[in-house]
Write a protein that holds these residues in place. Sequence first.
Motif, mmCIF file in Angstrom:
data_model
loop_
_atom_site.group_PDB
_atom_site.id
_atom_site.type_symbol
_atom_site.label_atom_id
_atom_site.label_comp_id
_atom_site.label_asym_id
_atom_site.label_seq_id
_atom_site.Cartn_x
_atom_site.Cartn_y
_atom_site.Cartn_z
ATOM 1 N N UNK A 33 -48.633 -36.596 -26.892
ATOM 2 C CA UNK A 33 -47.603 -35.583 -27.086
ATOM 3 C C UNK A 33 -46.483 -36.161 -27.942
ATOM 4 N N UNK A 34 -45.672 -35.272 -28.488
ATOM 5 C CA UNK A 34 -44.566 -35.710 -29.329
ATOM 6 C C UNK A 34 -43.332 -34.885 -29.016
ATOM 7 N N UNK A 35 -42.186 -35.428 -29.368
ATOM 8 C CA UNK A 35 -40.960 -34.716 -29.071
ATOM 9 C C UNK A 35 -39.860 -34.980 -30.068
ATOM 10 N N UNK A 36 -38.785 -34.215 -29.930
ATOM 11 C CA UNK A 36 -37.577 -34.365 -30.734
ATOM 12 C C UNK A 36 -36.392 -34.625 -29.805
ATOM 13 N N UNK A 50 -40.402 -30.602 -27.236
ATOM 14 C CA UNK A 50 -41.612 -31.406 -27.278
ATOM 15 C C UNK A 50 -42.822 -30.489 -27.389
ATOM 16 N N UNK A 51 -43.918 -31.078 -27.833
ATOM 17 C CA UNK A 51 -45.163 -30.328 -27.975
ATOM 18 C C UNK A 51 -46.291 -31.200 -27.456
ATOM 19 N N UNK A 52 -47.214 -30.577 -26.744
ATOM 20 C CA UNK A 52 -48.314 -31.307 -26.148
ATOM 21 C C UNK A 52 -49.329 -31.793 -27.160
ATOM 22 N N UNK A 53 -50.310 -32.539 -26.679
ATOM 23 C CA UNK A 53 -51.265 -33.182 -27.569
ATOM 24 C C UNK A 53 -52.059 -32.180 -28.386
ATOM 25 N N UNK A 54 -52.314 -30.999 -27.842
ATOM 26 C CA UNK A 54 -53.112 -30.013 -28.558
ATOM 27 C C UNK A 54 -52.281 -29.141 -29.485
ATOM 28 N N UNK A 55 -50.981 -29.239 -29.361
ATOM 29 C CA UNK A 55 -50.115 -28.400 -30.172
ATOM 30 C C UNK A 55 -49.817 -27.052 -29.551
ATOM 31 N N UNK A 57 -48.938 -26.399 -25.849
ATOM 32 C CA UNK A 57 -47.832 -26.457 -24.888
ATOM 33 C C UNK A 57 -46.561 -26.923 -25.577
ATOM 34 N N UNK A 58 -45.461 -26.226 -25.312
ATOM 35 C CA UNK A 58 -44.183 -26.584 -25.907
ATOM 36 C C UNK A 58 -43.089 -26.490 -24.857
ATOM 37 N N UNK A 59 -42.096 -27.349 -25.015
ATOM 38 C CA UNK A 59 -40.998 -27.419 -24.075
ATOM 39 C C UNK A 59 -39.713 -27.519 -24.873
ATOM 40 N N UNK A 60 -38.682 -26.769 -24.464
ATOM 41 C CA UNK A 60 -37.425 -26.760 -25.204
ATOM 42 C C UNK A 60 -36.240 -26.969 -24.280
ATOM 43 N N UNK A 61 -35.234 -27.626 -24.809
ATOM 44 C CA UNK A 61 -33.947 -27.676 -24.124
ATOM 45 C C UNK A 61 -33.339 -26.276 -24.159
ATOM 46 N N UNK A 62 -32.477 -25.995 -23.195
ATOM 47 C CA UNK A 62 -31.890 -24.655 -23.129
ATOM 48 C C UNK A 62 -31.161 -24.285 -24.423
ATOM 49 N N UNK A 63 -30.468 -25.245 -25.012
ATOM 50 C CA UNK A 63 -29.696 -24.919 -26.212
ATOM 51 C C UNK A 63 -30.599 -24.635 -27.402
ATOM 52 N N UNK A 64 -31.851 -25.076 -27.327
ATOM 53 C CA UNK A 64 -32.782 -24.900 -28.441
ATOM 54 C C UNK A 64 -33.591 -23.602 -28.343
ATOM 55 N N UNK A 96 -37.640 -38.112 -34.021
ATOM 56 C CA UNK A 96 -38.918 -37.721 -33.438
ATOM 57 C C UNK A 96 -39.455 -38.902 -32.644
ATOM 58 N N UNK A 97 -40.265 -38.602 -31.657
ATOM 59 C CA UNK A 97 -40.799 -39.623 -30.764
ATOM 60 C C UNK A 97 -42.206 -39.232 -30.354
ATOM 61 N N UNK A 98 -42.971 -40.211 -29.945
ATOM 62 C CA UNK A 98 -44.364 -39.957 -29.569
ATOM 63 C C UNK A 98 -44.698 -40.642 -28.260
ATOM 64 N N UNK A 99 -45.632 -40.047 -27.539
ATOM 65 C CA UNK A 99 -46.167 -40.685 -26.346
ATOM 66 C C UNK A 99 -45.860 -39.998 -25.043
ATOM 67 N N UNK A 100 -45.058 -38.927 -25.076
ATOM 68 C CA UNK A 100 -44.722 -38.234 -23.832
ATOM 69 C C UNK A 100 -44.375 -36.788 -24.139
ATOM 70 N N UNK A 101 -44.214 -36.017 -23.064
ATOM 71 C CA UNK A 101 -43.901 -34.589 -23.212
ATOM 72 C C UNK A 101 -42.581 -34.234 -22.528
ATOM 73 N N UNK A 102 -42.076 -35.147 -21.721
ATOM 74 C CA UNK A 102 -40.927 -34.839 -20.904
ATOM 75 C C UNK A 102 -39.601 -35.005 -21.612
ATOM 76 N N UNK A 103 -38.526 -34.878 -20.841
ATOM 77 C CA UNK A 103 -37.175 -34.899 -21.384
ATOM 78 C C UNK A 103 -36.514 -36.270 -21.307
ATOM 79 N N UNK A 104 -37.163 -37.221 -20.697
ATOM 80 C CA UNK A 104 -36.595 -38.562 -20.548
ATOM 81 C C UNK A 104 -37.004 -39.418 -21.742
#
Length: 121
Positions: A33-36, A50-55, A57-64, A96-104
């Motif tokens: 997975x990758x994230x911003x 963030x976006x999951x490995x398959x592209x 699943x996506x996760x967003x911060x509330x402000x985004x 950008x970052x790689x290796x996880x899907x979470x917010x930490x």
Amino acid sequence: QLQLVESGGGLVQAGGSLRLTCRASGGIGIGYAMGWFRQAPGKEREFVASVGWSGVARNYADFAKGRFTTSRELAENILYLQMNSLEPGDTAVYYCAAGAYGKDPSEYDAWGQGAQVTVSS
């Protein structure tokens, strides 16, 4: 060794749009997975999306939510962050970052060098 390179940052007026691109190379494959994240002066690095490995699943911060969209091209190992309706409060260095899907941020294994986004009022 995985390398991430961001591009597309710059100066934009409030209400404008920018698209950030993150190109990954070196020792990568499917299944990660990758994230911003972003970091403004004097503030901690915060999760953007963030976006999951398959592209799919996506996760967003509330402000985004409703303003930013992340997507990826698996074949080209490219991650995008489309940012619309930008506000001065969005001014930060974006990573950008790689290796996880979470917010930490500590969960991620690799980071790009960052791209400056400046939004003028």
